[in-house]
Design an enzyme around this catalytic site. Structure first.
Site, PDB file in Angstrom:
ATOM      1  N   LEU B 158     -24.204  34.785 -20.200  1.00 24.17           N
ATOM      2  CA  LEU B 158     -25.530  35.249 -19.837  1.00 24.17           C
ATOM      3  C   LEU B 158     -25.507  36.764 -19.826  1.00 24.17           C
ATOM      4  CD1 LEU B 158     -27.935  33.953 -17.213  1.00 24.17           C
ATOM      5  CD2 LEU B 158     -27.179  36.287 -16.995  1.00 24.17           C
ATOM      6  N   SER B 161     -27.276  42.731 -17.625  1.00 22.84           N
ATOM      7  CA  SER B 161     -26.948  44.133 -17.349  1.00 22.84           C
ATOM      8  C   SER B 161     -26.851  44.970 -18.618  1.00 22.84           C
ATOM      9  CB  SER B 161     -25.609  44.223 -16.617  1.00 22.84           C
ATOM     10  OG  SER B 161     -25.672  43.490 -15.421  1.00 22.84           O
ATOM     11  N   GLU B 162     -27.160  46.254 -18.462  1.00 20.37           N
ATOM     12  CA  GLU B 162     -27.033  47.181 -19.584  1.00 20.37           C
ATOM     13  C   GLU B 162     -26.242  48.394 -19.110  1.00 20.37           C
ATOM     14  OE1 GLU B 162     -30.893  48.018 -21.152  1.00 20.37           O
ATOM     15  OE2 GLU B 162     -31.246  45.913 -21.692  1.00 20.37           O
ATOM     16  N   THR B 193     -19.646  38.871 -19.124  1.00 19.11           N
ATOM     17  CA  THR B 193     -18.499  37.966 -19.004  1.00 19.11           C
ATOM     18  C   THR B 193     -18.579  36.911 -20.103  1.00 19.11           C
ATOM     19  OG1 THR B 193     -18.535  38.275 -16.620  1.00 19.11           O
ATOM     20  CG2 THR B 193     -17.306  36.382 -17.440  1.00 19.11           C
ATOM     21  N   ASP B 275     -30.019  33.923  -7.478  1.00 17.65           N
ATOM     22  CA  ASP B 275     -29.719  33.309  -6.173  1.00 17.65           C
ATOM     23  C   ASP B 275     -28.612  32.272  -6.323  1.00 17.65           C
ATOM     24  OD1 ASP B 275     -33.197  33.205  -5.093  1.00 17.65           O
ATOM     25  OD2 ASP B 275     -31.677  34.787  -4.955  1.00 17.65           O
ATOM     26  N   GLU B 277     -26.573  31.906  -8.827  1.00 15.29           N
ATOM     27  CA  GLU B 277     -25.350  32.532  -9.337  1.00 15.29           C
ATOM     28  C   GLU B 277     -24.536  33.075  -8.172  1.00 15.29           C
ATOM     29  OE1 GLU B 277     -26.172  35.557 -12.228  1.00 15.29           O
ATOM     30  OE2 GLU B 277     -24.422  36.728 -11.586  1.00 15.29           O
ATOM     31  N   GLN B 314       4.153  39.190  16.630  1.00 22.40           N
ATOM     32  CA  GLN B 314       2.738  39.101  16.989  1.00 22.40           C
ATOM     33  C   GLN B 314       1.825  39.712  15.940  1.00 22.40           C
ATOM     34  OE1 GLN B 314       2.280  40.653  21.005  1.00 22.40           O
ATOM     35  NE2 GLN B 314       1.948  38.568  21.709  1.00 22.40           N
ATOM     36  N   CYS B 372       1.400  41.281   4.717  1.00 23.86           N
ATOM     37  CA  CYS B 372       2.351  40.213   5.072  1.00 23.86           C
ATOM     38  C   CYS B 372       3.506  40.162   4.087  1.00 23.86           C
ATOM     39  CB  CYS B 372       1.653  38.850   5.049  1.00 23.86           C
ATOM     40  SG  CYS B 372       0.474  38.639   6.372  1.00 23.86           S
TER      41      CYS B 372
END
Lengths: 237, 382
Positions: B158, B161-162, B193, B275, B277, B314, B372
């Site tokens: 789809l 955007s430009e 995409t 919406d 999407e 902790q 982590c």
């Protein structure tokens, strides 16, 4: 040979889970742990569904013995192509003590009740590794058995089987009705596609109790203690 | 028990960072779907697709990210098509699976958990393209385009955007001028995409520039149409493996019958599509957060410092709690909004809220995960 195939599917702790022994050493932790269908049972289901697709058998009935959650395992078998399911309801202490002898009595009773021509099982379950249920079921029914099967083909009312044994591959021919247990290389189980999962919702699962089949599930065995294997020591070069 | 289990585990080609593999903590962190309010079917759905993605995609995820390329994409698309995953929200009559937005979210979540980049491409195909066709295509268009998009033979995309129109997408400049039975397109689209791979694209263009937002129309464009070409694949910081590129239209003639939805009413197609999407793509960050937990939690139980497992300290426990609670809260928000949409209640505010919240939290969870894993977060796991 056309007719009904019973496939046994067992709900076990998923093979990828790290097993932990309960602090009181009475068993392993199962609460909140991921469970799935025993991998060898998946292979058995796949073989049954393939036989049905080749029109060599008419109906695949998935059977599981256990608590309410065993129905999930039956649903997976239905999504893979089994036609209907039988859930033998065993829970609580009875379930904890359920072993091959009781299950094989249940399967033998169901085989008679459902007039099954073939029983397909996994060679063993990955939780207890007993490798007994198939053999015991065949003995109770006085049926021939083809265990550790890596190839199965039907020829009229006989079955040609290739067994994986220590010395190599053994080719045997057995009569039907018979019990076959699946080994790893028998086939590659299919994924249940979403459309098949949707279709499986409409397939029936019937719940029965062992007493309905005339089976007493009291165990003759008592688990004294469950513990981790000893830690591996470093080797010496 | 252990011999058979180990043989099965080694044979499974599960993708686990080498560090956690050594610690034999290969299990993924379980998801409490009862708390999540999923139905039994949805729980089974999650288990089925998880297994499929772990076995089929996980072995390649690392390389896809490194090379910014997914060579097996077309084969994988067909496998997903066979599984029924490409048309989760498409009706059964069209060849789809006829499920809801929450089901679609579960699939995309598990896919993103294994490879967020492929998840994004999947979202662009199955929601941005396929779902828009489901909602707005007429019978003729559905007959022409749906089948191959659902089987996976075709990849969908789809384009709105430009280069100069992102947030202000309504100021787009791609011009569609009527000429007889055709519309001639001139201009470009950017950040698209699946652009390099797509066979079928939904493209928004200005049919009446004077009318501002009331002059936008959606078109269905086929790859190979003269005048339509794609330019350089972008080398992105993240989501590597989800191919993104610029689209170029030079006197590209699109037949008028390829208008999707009403003429000059494309903005409604676009905004209502946005919406949904946002809703479905919010499952991307959820999958990412779950993947962070899958990697970080086992590591905390294995890595030792100062004479104990670092998971006992902790600060690490605080981080585990933060990561888990952020993920759980995001999931509940997303699943609730999805359930409302499945009941026909579409809240634009909450669809936007959900992707804002999930995306921001995913960044935070990933940062915590990096802390982590310590130095291991910085290196190549293969």
């Amino acid at each position: 040979m056309s007719g009904r195939v019973l496939v046994g599917v067992k709900r076990v702790i998923d093979y990828a889970v790290k097993i932990r022994v309960k602090p009181d050493n009475t068993g392993v932790v199962t609460d909140g742990v991921k469970h799935s269908m025993n991998p060898f049972c998946e292979i058995a289901v796949e073989e049954a569904v393939k036989l049905k697709e080749k029109k060599l058998i008419k109906e695949v009935v998935a059977v599981s013995c256990g608590p309410q959650q065993s129905q999930e395992t039956i649903r997976t078998a239905l999504a893979m192509g089994a036609d209907r399911g039988i859930h033998v309801d065993v829970s609580g202490k009875d379930y904890e003590n359920l072993g091959p002898l009781q299950v094989s009595k249940i399967l033998a009773a169901l085989a008679k009740q459902e007039d099954a021509q073939l029983i397909l099982l996994g060679k063993q379950a990955i939780d207890d590794d007993c490798n007994q249920t198939g053999q015991m079921t065949a003995a109770l029914l006085d049926w021939p058995q083809g265990t550790f099967a890596s190839e199965v083909s039907l020829e009229g009312d006989k079955i040609n089987l290739v067994r994986e044994i220590d010395g190599g591959l053994e080719h045997i021919k057995i009569n039907t009705p018979a019990v076959i247990t699946a080994d790893l290389r028998l086939n590659t189980p299919r994924y249940a596609t979403l459309p098949n999962i949707m279709k499986a919702k409409k397939k029936k699962i019937v719940t029965v109790k062992p007493a309905d089949l005339g089976v007493d599930v009291t165990s003759r065995l008592e688990v004294l203690k469950v513990e981790e294997p000893p830690q591996r020591q470093a080797g010496r070069v | 028990m252990f011999a058979v289990r180990n043989a099965l585990r080694l044979g499974s080609r599960l993708f686990i960072p080498a560090v956690t593999r050594r610690g034999c903590a290969g299990a993924a962190i379980p998801i409490d779907d009862v708390v999540n309010g999923l139905t039994e079917e949805q729980i089974q759905l999650r288990q089925t697709v998880r297994k499929f993605f772990v076995e089929k995609l996980a072995p390649h995820a690392d390389e896809i990210d490194k090379k910014n390329e997914f060579p097996g994409m077309r084969d994988f698309w067909i496998e997903m098509g066979t599984m029924g995953l490409l048309g989760v929200t498409a009706p059964v009559e069209c060849g789809g699976t006829g499920l809801g937005y929450l089901d679609h979210i579960i699939v995309m979540e598990e896919l993103s958990r294994v490879s967020a980049a492929v998840g994004l491409s999947y979202g662009a195909h199955s929601n941005l393209c396929v779902n828009q066709l489901v909602r707005h295509a007429n019978e003729k268009q559905k007959e022409k385009y749906m089948t191959k998009l659902l089987t996976g033979e075709h990849v969908g995309a789809l384009a709105m955007s430009e280069p100069n129109a992102g947030s202000d997408v309504v100021s787009m400049k791609l011009r569609a001028k009527k000429e007889g039975d055709y519309y001639v397109l001139n201009g470009n689209k950017f950040w698209i995409t699946n652009g390099p791979d797509a066979d079928v694209l939904i493209v928004y263009a200005k049919t009446d520039p004077e009318a501002y937002q009331k002059g936008i129309t959606a078109f269905i464009v086929e790859k190979g149409t003269p005048g339509f070409s794609t330019a350089q694949k972008l080398d992105k910081l993240g989501m590597r493996g989800s191919s993104t590129c610029e689209l170029i239209f030079e006197d590209c003639k699109i037949p008028a019958e390829n208008i999707l939805g009403p003429l000059n009413k494309g903005v409604y197609v676009m905004m209502s599509g946005l919406d949904l999407e946002r809703l479905v793509l919010a499952s991307g960050p959820i999958g990412i957060m779950q993947a962070v937990l899958d990697a970080a939690i086992p590591y905390l139980h294995v890595r030792e410092a100062f004479g104990q497992k670092i998971g006992h300290f902790q600060l690490m426990q605080g981080k585990m709690a933060d990561m888990y609670t952020r993920l759980s809260a995001c999931r509940q928000y997303l699943y609730s909004v999805a359930r409302a949409c499945d009941r026909g209640h579409f809240s634009a505010k909450d669809c936007a809220g959900v992707i804002l919240y999930c995306a921001e939290n995913a960044t935070q969870v990933a940062l915590d995960g990096i802390q982590c894993l310590g130095e291991f977060s910085h290196v190549d796991y293969s």
